[in-house]
Design a protein around this motif. Structure first.
Motif, PDB file in Angstrom:
ATOM      1  N   LYS A   5       0.847  -1.200   0.000  1.00 54.50           N
ATOM      2  CA  LYS A   5       0.000   0.000   0.000  1.00 54.50           C
ATOM      3  C   LYS A   5       0.880   1.247   0.000  1.00 54.50           C
ATOM      4  O   LYS A   5       1.794   1.376   0.828  1.00 54.50           O
ATOM      5  CB  LYS A   5      -0.942  -0.020   1.214  1.00 54.50           C
ATOM      6  CG  LYS A   5      -1.791   1.232   1.355  1.00 54.50           C
ATOM      7  CD  LYS A   5      -1.196   2.207   2.324  1.00 54.50           C
ATOM      8  CE  LYS A   5      -1.895   3.558   2.316  1.00 54.50           C
ATOM      9  NZ  LYS A   5      -1.333   4.492   3.312  1.00 54.50           N
ATOM     10  N   GLY A   7       0.923   5.336   0.382  1.00 50.14           N
ATOM     11  CA  GLY A   7       0.149   6.487   0.858  1.00 50.14           C
ATOM     12  C   GLY A   7       0.328   7.679  -0.067  1.00 50.14           C
ATOM     13  O   GLY A   7       1.171   7.657  -0.984  1.00 50.14           O
ATOM     14  N   GLY A   8      -0.443   8.740   0.190  1.00 52.90           N
ATOM     15  CA  GLY A   8      -0.465   9.914  -0.685  1.00 52.90           C
ATOM     16  C   GLY A   8       0.904  10.493  -0.995  1.00 52.90           C
ATOM     17  O   GLY A   8       1.217  10.800  -2.152  1.00 52.90           O
ATOM     18  N   THR A 226       5.143   4.423   3.443  1.00 48.56           N
ATOM     19  CA  THR A 226       4.765   5.781   3.826  1.00 48.56           C
ATOM     20  C   THR A 226       5.982   6.705   3.758  1.00 48.56           C
ATOM     21  O   THR A 226       6.934   6.422   3.039  1.00 48.56           O
ATOM     22  CB  THR A 226       4.054   5.744   5.213  1.00 48.56           C
ATOM     23  OG1 THR A 226       3.634   7.040   5.547  1.00 48.56           O
ATOM     24  CG2 THR A 226       4.945   5.171   6.306  1.00 48.56           C
ATOM     25  N   ASP A 227       5.951   7.830   4.516  1.00 47.94           N
ATOM     26  CA  ASP A 227       7.037   8.809   4.377  1.00 47.94           C
ATOM     27  C   ASP A 227       7.957   8.864   5.592  1.00 47.94           C
ATOM     28  O   ASP A 227       8.706   9.822   5.758  1.00 47.94           O
ATOM     29  CB  ASP A 227       6.456  10.205   4.083  1.00 47.94           C
ATOM     30  CG  ASP A 227       5.501  10.683   5.156  1.00 47.94           C
ATOM     31  OD1 ASP A 227       5.230   9.911   6.102  1.00 47.94           O
ATOM     32  OD2 ASP A 227       5.025  11.825   5.061  1.00 47.94           O
ATOM     33  N   MET A 232       7.310   5.110  14.779  1.00 50.32           N
ATOM     34  CA  MET A 232       8.370   5.733  15.578  1.00 50.32           C
ATOM     35  C   MET A 232       7.912   5.833  17.038  1.00 50.32           C
ATOM     36  O   MET A 232       6.719   5.701  17.346  1.00 50.32           O
ATOM     37  CB  MET A 232       8.684   7.141  15.067  1.00 50.32           C
ATOM     38  CG  MET A 232       8.674   7.297  13.572  1.00 50.32           C
ATOM     39  SD  MET A 232      10.186   6.748  12.795  1.00 50.32           S
ATOM     40  CE  MET A 232      11.261   8.076  13.179  1.00 50.32           C
ATOM     41  N   ASP A 235       5.320  10.952  17.322  1.00 52.04           N
ATOM     42  CA  ASP A 235       5.106  11.585  16.017  1.00 52.04           C
ATOM     43  C   ASP A 235       6.334  12.419  15.614  1.00 52.04           C
ATOM     44  O   ASP A 235       6.649  13.429  16.255  1.00 52.04           O
ATOM     45  CB  ASP A 235       3.858  12.472  16.100  1.00 52.04           C
ATOM     46  CG  ASP A 235       3.509  13.071  14.738  1.00 52.04           C
ATOM     47  OD1 ASP A 235       4.364  13.033  13.835  1.00 52.04           O
ATOM     48  OD2 ASP A 235       2.382  13.573  14.595  1.00 52.04           O
ATOM     49  N   ARG A 237       6.795  14.545  13.452  1.00 51.17           N
ATOM     50  CA  ARG A 237       6.525  15.951  13.082  1.00 51.17           C
ATOM     51  C   ARG A 237       6.427  16.847  14.299  1.00 51.17           C
ATOM     52  O   ARG A 237       6.519  18.055  14.205  1.00 51.17           O
ATOM     53  CB  ARG A 237       5.226  16.064  12.283  1.00 51.17           C
ATOM     54  CG  ARG A 237       5.423  15.549  10.898  1.00 51.17           C
ATOM     55  CD  ARG A 237       4.247  15.854   9.996  1.00 51.17           C
ATOM     56  NE  ARG A 237       4.252  14.866   8.932  1.00 51.17           N
ATOM     57  CZ  ARG A 237       3.261  14.620   8.121  1.00 51.17           C
ATOM     58  NH1 ARG A 237       2.135  15.288   8.249  1.00 51.17           N
ATOM     59  NH2 ARG A 237       3.366  13.713   7.180  1.00 51.17           N
ATOM     60  N   LYS A 262      -0.969   8.392  13.438  1.00 47.04           N
ATOM     61  CA  LYS A 262      -1.643   8.409  12.139  1.00 47.04           C
ATOM     62  C   LYS A 262      -0.981   7.484  11.109  1.00 47.04           C
ATOM     63  O   LYS A 262      -1.552   7.187  10.058  1.00 47.04           O
ATOM     64  CB  LYS A 262      -1.575   9.868  11.664  1.00 47.04           C
ATOM     65  CG  LYS A 262      -2.344  10.194  10.446  1.00 47.04           C
ATOM     66  CD  LYS A 262      -1.987  11.604   9.989  1.00 47.04           C
ATOM     67  CE  LYS A 262      -2.528  11.848   8.599  1.00 47.04           C
ATOM     68  NZ  LYS A 262      -1.656  12.723   7.827  1.00 47.04           N
TER      69      LYS A 262
HETATM   70  P1  ADP Z   1       0.346   8.073   4.230  1.00 47.42           P
HETATM   71  O1  ADP Z   1      -0.034   9.168   3.296  1.00 47.42           O
HETATM   72  O2  ADP Z   1       1.553   7.310   3.771  1.00 47.42           O
HETATM   73  O3  ADP Z   1      -0.804   7.207   4.617  1.00 47.42           O
HETATM   74  P2  ADP Z   1       0.141   9.458   6.762  1.00 47.42           P
HETATM   75  O4  ADP Z   1       0.354  10.921   6.693  1.00 47.42           O
HETATM   76  O5  ADP Z   1      -1.261   8.958   6.869  1.00 47.42           O
HETATM   77  O6  ADP Z   1       0.892   8.807   5.525  1.00 47.42           O
HETATM   78  O7  ADP Z   1       0.977   8.821   7.970  1.00 47.42           O
HETATM   79  C1  ADP Z   1       2.364   9.080   8.069  1.00 47.42           C
HETATM   80  C2  ADP Z   1       2.599  10.194   9.078  1.00 47.42           C
HETATM   81  O8  ADP Z   1       2.145   9.757  10.349  1.00 47.42           O
HETATM   82  C3  ADP Z   1       4.026  10.530   9.302  1.00 47.42           C
HETATM   83  O9  ADP Z   1       4.517  11.453   8.342  1.00 47.42           O
HETATM   84  C4  ADP Z   1       4.025  11.103  10.721  1.00 47.42           C
HETATM   85  O10 ADP Z   1       4.024  12.495  10.730  1.00 47.42           O
HETATM   86  C5  ADP Z   1       2.715  10.639  11.306  1.00 47.42           C
HETATM   87  N1  ADP Z   1       2.887   9.938  12.582  1.00 47.42           N
HETATM   88  C6  ADP Z   1       2.201  10.204  13.715  1.00 47.42           C
HETATM   89  N2  ADP Z   1       2.611   9.428  14.717  1.00 47.42           N
HETATM   90  C7  ADP Z   1       3.583   8.632  14.229  1.00 47.42           C
HETATM   91  C8  ADP Z   1       4.397   7.596  14.789  1.00 47.42           C
HETATM   92  N3  ADP Z   1       4.288   7.211  16.063  1.00 47.42           N
HETATM   93  N4  ADP Z   1       5.286   7.004  13.976  1.00 47.42           N
HETATM   94  C9  ADP Z   1       5.414   7.363  12.690  1.00 47.42           C
HETATM   95  N5  ADP Z   1       4.674   8.333  12.118  1.00 47.42           N
HETATM   96  C10 ADP Z   1       3.767   8.957  12.851  1.00 47.42           C
END
Ligand code: ADP
Ligand code: ASP
Ligand code: MG
Length: 447
Positions: A5, A7-8, A226-227, A232, A235, A237, A262
């Motif tokens: 899968k 993601g965006g 994903t990115d 982790m 988060d 970010r 997320k």
């Molecule tokens: P996708 O578009 O690949 O579905 P999302 O934006 O839905 O990506 O999810 C990836 C993002 O989730 C990461 O860029 C990060 O900012 C956020 N995130 C929040 N909590 C965590 C975490 N515990 N570990 C990794 N990423 C996290």
């Protein structure tokens, strides 16, 4: 077979789509099914257009429509050529003009029902997967494009539909036939009712689509690309000093996802658990990094990660009638059930119950019904901070260390889940980020 899968942000432009296809091409012998989200930010863009259409403001919609069109057309021009490009142009134009007619119709009516929203939202994933599929063809791959709405069958709860699991599984088995050497491309997030009306599975729902398809086809593994480098410790970010977690149990990952991480949609875990399928979370930018493996196997006890969720409402219900009385809690929960409001955390004392909810649509009605037999006090703008890890309580110093960090933070509620893997705290929203950072520094900071 395997499910990948993306993601965006992993399919945000031609370069990234090529990276996604490189990753997939390297695993072609494993009979891959590629499930994709809409190109980065497309879903948000469509939501913005819908808001304008709803008030009949087509003027401000036009530049956004151009943005949608350009983003997809420019991607096509960047990596397609010849006859494949010609076919892609016809298909993209067809989808874009259907989208625009629908949007114009809704703007004339000044309405955008949940059913219309889903019809519009589906275009994001339908456009991105069309591009991916044409590009795979251009690169000489044997590719089959499938419309997920033919096998992902849901109820009619538009914008956050629930899949009809048995029926979807039967259809997936009938329609999706992975073969080594062939690539199947399909959409995440979108589904349809039994009568063929388009539905969507809720924001971030592509992860769930991937695990449902994986479970139906007994996948060897489901890969969520994903990115970031997997799940982790918090988060990335918002928190500094975070690390990637190499292995985590289904329960821990489910809890993290539900309480704000997320990176995977909370519903992703359940189908994988059912079939004991490992879910790998990996970084499209850095495919060599191992990422995170979500699996049944326990990988050590103790704190794994800290998440947080904002915009939580705390409801304190107190009544002297609760003292030595039975049936009080059931009365309270019947009210939440009646108003289809799910409760996240609960903690009780002899005369009071504290509850957190996220969906406040029926808050006034809930308050009114409870006020008949209890005092109800509502605190909005709260946050839940969750510390997740197996057998947290086994470390006798754990809670004391948590509270030493929280000396200056007004903690409004505490809940150590019966599963022993989640200690959740409710704090005022303005304290959320600094509290998470402090807790992370205390327990999980890189050495
Ligand atoms: P996708 O578009 O690949 O579905 P999302 O934006 O839905 O990506 O999810 C990836 C993002 O989730 C990461 O860029 C990060 O900012 C956020 N995130 C929040 N909590 C965590 C975490 N515990 N570990 C990794 N990423 C996290
Ligand atoms: N495109 C949808 C969203 O942005 C679904 C997904 O990306 O998982 O929510
Ligand atoms: Mg996501």
């Amino acid at each position: 077979m395997i499910v990948l899968k993306f993601g965006g942000s992993s399919v945000q432009n031609s370069e990234w789509i090529d990276k996604a296809l490189d990753i997939t091409a390297a695993q072609l012998n494993k009979a891959p099914v590629l499930v994709s989200s809409a190109m980065g930010k497309t879903t948000d863009l469509i939501l913005e257009m819908m808001k304008l259409a709803e008030i009949g403001d087509m003027n401000n919609c036009l530049p956004l429509m151009d943005e949608l069109k350009n983003k997809h057309m420019q991607t096509a021009y960047a990596f397609l050529s010849g006859e494949v490009l010609e076919r892609a142009e016809v298909r993209l134009n067809e989808l874009l003009s259907q989208f625009i007619s629908l949007l114009k119709g809704l703007s004339l009516l000044k309405e955008c029902s949940p059913r219309s929203k889903d019809a519009l939202l589906s275009f994001g994933e339908r456009l991105s997967t069309s591009l991916i599929s044409y590009r795979a063809e251009e690169r000489g791959m044997d590719v089959e494009f499938l419309d997920a709405r033919t096998f992902m069958i849901s109820d009619e709860n538009f914008t956050s539909a629930a899949l009809l699991l048995e029926l979807s599984e039967k259809k997936i088995k009938e329609i999706v036939k992975p073969v080594a050497g062939k690539l199947i491309v399909t959409q995440g997030f979108i589904s349809s009712t039994e009568s063929g009306v388009t539905t969507t599975l809720g924001r971030g729902g592509s992860d769930y689509s991937a695990s449902i398809i994986g479970a139906a086809l007994n996948a060897e593994e489901v890969q969520i690309w994903t990115d970031v480098n997997g799940i982790m410790t918090s988060d990335p970010r918002k928190v500094t000093g975070v690390r990637s977690i190499s292995s985590i149990t289904y329960n821990e990952a489910g809890e993290l996802a539900y309480f704000g991480a997320k990176v995977v949609h909370p519903a992703t875990i359940q189908p994988a658990v059912r079939k004991n399928i490992p879910v790998l979370v990996k970084n499209t930018r850095d495919p060599a990094h191992a990422g995170t493996c979500i699996e049944a196997k326990l990988s050590g006890i103790g704190l794994k990660a800290i998440t947080s969720k904002k915009d939580i409402t705390l409801i304190n219900i107190s009544s002297s009638k609760m003292l030595n009385a039975y049936g009080f809690l059931s009365k309270i929960f019947n009210i939440f059930e009646k108003h289809q409001t799910s409760v996240d955390l609960i903690s009780t004392s002899e005369v009071s119950v504290s509850i957190t909810i996220e969906n406040t649509d029926s808050l006034e009605a809930i308050k009114e019904e409870m006020s008949v037999f209890a005092n109800v006090c509502v605190e909005k703008n709260s946050s839940i901070i969750s510390l997740v890890g197996q057998d947290l309580w086994k470390d006798s110093h754990f809670t004391s260390r948590v509270f030493s960090v929280l000396q200056d933070t007004p903690v409004r509620m505490i809940s150590l889940g019966s599963s022993d893997i989640n200690l959740s705290l409710v704090v005022p929203m303005e304290k959320q980020d600094e509290t998470v950072q402090k807790l992370h520094d205390e327990f999980l900071k890189e050495a």
